[in-house]
Design a protein around this motif. Structure first.
Motif, short mmCIF file in Angstrom:
data_model
loop_
_atom_site.label_atom_id
_atom_site.label_comp_id
_atom_site.label_asym_id
_atom_site.label_seq_id
_atom_site.Cartn_x
_atom_site.Cartn_y
_atom_site.Cartn_z
N ARG A 100 -15.41 3.52 11.29
CA ARG A 100 -14.97 2.26 11.88
C ARG A 100 -15.42 2.11 13.34
N PRO A 121 -9.03 -3.19 9.11
CA PRO A 121 -8.97 -1.78 9.54
C PRO A 121 -10.06 -0.94 8.90
N GLY A 122 -10.42 0.13 9.56
CA GLY A 122 -11.33 1.12 8.99
C GLY A 122 -10.59 1.91 7.91
N LEU A 123 -11.26 2.88 7.34
CA LEU A 123 -10.67 3.61 6.22
C LEU A 123 -9.39 4.36 6.63
N GLY A 125 -7.38 3.68 9.12
CA GLY A 125 -6.33 2.70 9.40
C GLY A 125 -5.79 2.10 8.11
N CYS B 201 -6.28 7.25 16.61
CA CYS B 201 -5.03 6.72 16.05
C CYS B 201 -5.12 6.48 14.55
N PRO B 202 -4.25 7.13 13.76
CA PRO B 202 -4.32 6.97 12.31
C PRO B 202 -3.95 5.56 11.85
N GLN B 203 -3.16 4.90 12.63
CA GLN B 203 -2.67 3.58 12.23
C GLN B 203 -3.58 2.46 12.74
N GLU B 204 -4.61 2.80 13.45
CA GLU B 204 -5.45 1.79 14.09
C GLU B 204 -4.61 0.75 14.83
N VAL B 205 -3.70 1.27 15.60
CA VAL B 205 -2.82 0.43 16.41
C VAL B 205 -3.65 -0.38 17.42
#
Ligand code: SF4
Ligand code: SF4
Ligand code: SF4
Lengths: 174, 309
Positions: A100, A121-123, A125, B201-205
Motif C-alpha cells: 500500500r 485500505p491496503g491489505l 488495513g 499501523c495495522p489499522q491504517e488509521v
C-alpha cells in the motif's frame, strides 16, 4: 513496513480461493481454511477458518463486498456496484494492495487524483479493519496475539518477550 | 539564505523572499496568518475512529528514529493507565516522539477512543518563529525539522508550541537539545515515502498524501458516513493549519485536543515580541523576558478564545 522478508502466501489455500468460480454455490462454497500470510513478518500467518466465518457473517458481501455478485452491504458502495456484477477475483489482495505504501502504488494514486477509491485500505488495513472491526463489535477475540502469535522479529520490534526492557528500578524518570 | 527568507516572510516583513516568490507560494501573502503552506506539501490524515491502541506506531517510530529502548514493551497497554503530574496523560518525550493515549468517553459505543499524538507539523510553526537561532525549518514537503547543532537548548520552542510537543535531551548537561517528531524527513519524507508510523499501523488509521488532497478526503469521508464523524477536520485551520489533521466521532475536546487555540498562527501573537529581538543570541535577560512574554501571550490567547466560546 515494506515486508522485505515477506513469506510466500499460504499457496495452496490461496490457490483454492482464487480458483473459486464467482458463481459457484456461494453460501456453502469457499475454502475451509485460508492461511493469511502475505504480510507475515512481525506476526506469524493467520490460519483463517473461512468455513466458520461464512456461517457467522451471514452474507459473503460482508467481507467480499461486491466481488461475488451479491449486493454490497455498504450503501455507499451500492451507489455503483449492484448485485450480479461479480468481479474477476474475490481474493482480498486483488484489490487491497499488499504494498500500500510502495512507490508504485503511491505513484498510481498521485497520477490519478480522480480515482474513486482513493481511501481504499491496503491489505494490512483491510484485514485489520474488517476482522478486528467485527471482532470488537461482536465481542470476539481482539488481542493481537489472539489471531497471530508474534514472531521473534516482532518481539524485537515491540521490545517484548526476550527483548523486553530490564525491569525499572526507581519509578518513572520524570 | 532560504531559511532567512522564510523567517522574514513569516514575520510579515516581506511578501516572500526570492526563494518563495519563485515558486509562487508567497504571491498572496500579506503577513502572518495568510501563508497557505507550500502547494505540494504532504500531510497525514489521522482517523481516530480506526485506532485500536495497539502502539505499533510507537514501536515503529522508536525503530525508525533510533530512539533508546522504552521503559516498558510497546505491546504493554498498562501505559494507558499512567497518569503524569496534574492528571495529565502521557506526553511526547525525548525518548518517544509519538505516544498513544486512551480516552474513555462516556456513552460512546465501541469502547474508548485512542489517540496517537506527535508533532503536527504546523503550516506556520510557533516553534520555528519563536526560535532565536533559526534552528527550525519548515520543508517544502511539509515537515518541521530542526538542526540540533544550532539549538542552544533555551526551551523557547517548548513554550511556544501550542501542542506542547518539543522535548529536550539532557544527556549532556551543558548542551540540552530539542527532540521531536520530524515526520521521518531524513529517512522517508524526503524521498516521497510516508512516515514509519503511518506505514506500520495495522489499522491504517493514517492516510499519507498531499495536504490539499487530504483535506478533500477528510471532508468526503465525513460526508460519506452520515452521522459518524464530528463535522470538523482538526488541523485544517487550527493555528493557521497543520500538516497532520484528525477526524473524530466524538467532540475533539473530549479526546485531548485543545479546541481553544483559534485559527490564527501563534506567530501573530509573538511577532511584535520577535521584532524586539534584534538578531541571533541576544543577551540572556532579553531572552528570558521574551520567554516569559511568549508564555503569557499563549495563555492570554487561550483565555480570550475560551471567553468567546
Ligand atoms: S506542533 Fe509544535 S513543534 Fe510541531 S510544528 Fe507545530 S509548533 Fe512546532
Ligand atoms: S512521523 Fe516519524 S518521527 Fe514522527 S512520530 Fe511518526 S515515525 Fe516518529
Ligand atoms: S499503530 Fe495505528 S491502531 Fe495502533 S495505536 Fe498506532 S495509530 Fe492506533
Amino acid at each position: 513496513m515494506g515486508g522485505r522478508t515477506r513469506k510466500v502466501l499460504g499457496v495452496t489455500a490461496m490457490a483454492a480461493l482464487l480458483s473459486l468460480a464467482p458463481h459457484a454455490g456461494l453460501a456453502a462454497g469457499g475454502p475451509t481454511t485460508v492461511e493469511l500470510g502475505t504480510l507475515s513478518r512481525l506476526f506469524a500467518p493467520v490460519p483463517f477458518d473461512h468455513a466458520k466465518h461464512t456461517g457467522l457473517a451471514g452474507s459473503c458481501a460482508e467481507c467480499h463486498h461486491h466481488t461475488l455478485g451479491e449486493a454490497p452491504v455498504d450503501p455507499n458502495c451500492a451507489r455503483c456496484h449492484r448485485a450480479n456484477q461479480p468481479a474477476k477475483s474475490v481474493a482480498c489482495r486483488e484489490c487491497h494492495p499488499a504494498e500500500r505504501f510502495g512507490a508504485e502504488y503511491l505513484a498510481r494514486l498521485a497520477a490519478n487524483p480522480q480515482l474513486y477509491h482513493t481511501g481504499k485500505p491496503g491489505l494490512k488495513g483491510a484485514y485489520h479493519q474488517k476482522c478486528l472491526g467485527c471482532h470488537r463489535a461482536m465481542g470476539g477475540p481482539s488481542g493481537c496475539e489472539d489471531c497471530h502469535p508474534m514472531t521473534e522479529k516482532g518481539e524485537a520490534f515491540y521490545h517484548t518477550g526476550k527483548y523486553a526492557p530490564a525491569p525499572h528500578k526507581g519509578g518513572h524518570e520524570e | 539564505m532560504k531559511k532567512i527568507d522564510r523567517r522574514i516572510f513569516l514575520k510579515g516583513g516581506l511578501a516572500g523572499g526570492a526563494a518563495l516568490a519563485a515558486t509562487g507560494t508567497a504571491a498572496t501573502a500579506k503577513g502572518a496568518g495568510t501563508f497557505n503552506g507550500y502547494p505540494n506539501s504532504m500531510g497525514v490524515l489521522v482517523d481516530l475512529t480506526k485506532c485500536v491502541g495497539c502502539r505499533t506506531c510507537e514501536a515503529a517510530c522508536n525503530k525508525e528514529q533510533g530512539l533508546p529502548a522504552p521503559d516498558k514493551p510497546f505491546n504493554d497497554t498498562s501505559v494507558f493507565d499512567e497518569v503524569r503530574e496534574g492528571g495529565q496523560k502521557r506526553r511526547t518525550t525525548e525518548k518517544a516522539y509519538t505516544v498513544v493515549n486512551r480516552y474513555d468517553v462516556e456513552g460512546r459505543e465501541g469502547g474508548p477512543v485512542y489517540r496517537k499524538f506527535q508533532c503536527n507539523h504546523c503550516q506556520e510553526p510557533a516553534c520555528l518563529t519563536s526560535c532565536f537561532v533559526n534552528a527550525y525549518k519548515k520543508t517544502p514537503e511539509g515537515a518541521v525539522i530542526y538542526n540540533p547543532k544550532v539549538c542552544v537548548g533555551c526551551r523557547t520552542c517548548m513554550v511556544a508550541c501550542p501542542f506542547y510537543v518539543p522535548a529536550y535531551a539532557y544527556s549532556s548537561a551543558t548542551n540540552p537539545v530539542v527532540k521531536k517528531c520530524i515526520m521521518c524527513y531524513d529517512t522517508r519524507l524526503k524521498f516521497g515515502r510516508p512516515p514509519a508510523c503511518v506505514e506500520a499501523c495495522p489499522q491504517e488509521v493514517m492516510t499519507f498524501g498531499k495536504r490539499t488532497d487530504l483535506i478533500k478526503l477528510g471532508h468526503e469521508r465525513i460526508k460519506a458516513n452520515p452521522g459518524k464523524y464530528v463535522d470538523h477536520l482538526y488541523g485544517e485551520t487550527e493555528v493557521g493549519g497543520t500538516s497532520w489533521m484528525y477526524l473524530s466521532d466524538v467532540p475533539f475536546e473530549k479526546v485531548g485536543f485543545d479546541t481553544t487555540l483559534g485559527n490564527q498562527p501563534i506567530i501573530s501573537y509573538v511577532k511584535d515580541f520577535l521584532g524586539m529581538v534584534p538578531v541571533v543570541l541576544t543577551v540572556w535577560p532579553a531572552l528570558f523576558t521574551g520567554f516569559h512574554l511568549l508564555a503569557n501571550r499563549k495563555e492570554a490567547k487561550k483565555k480570550e478564545e475560551e471567553n468567546k466560546g
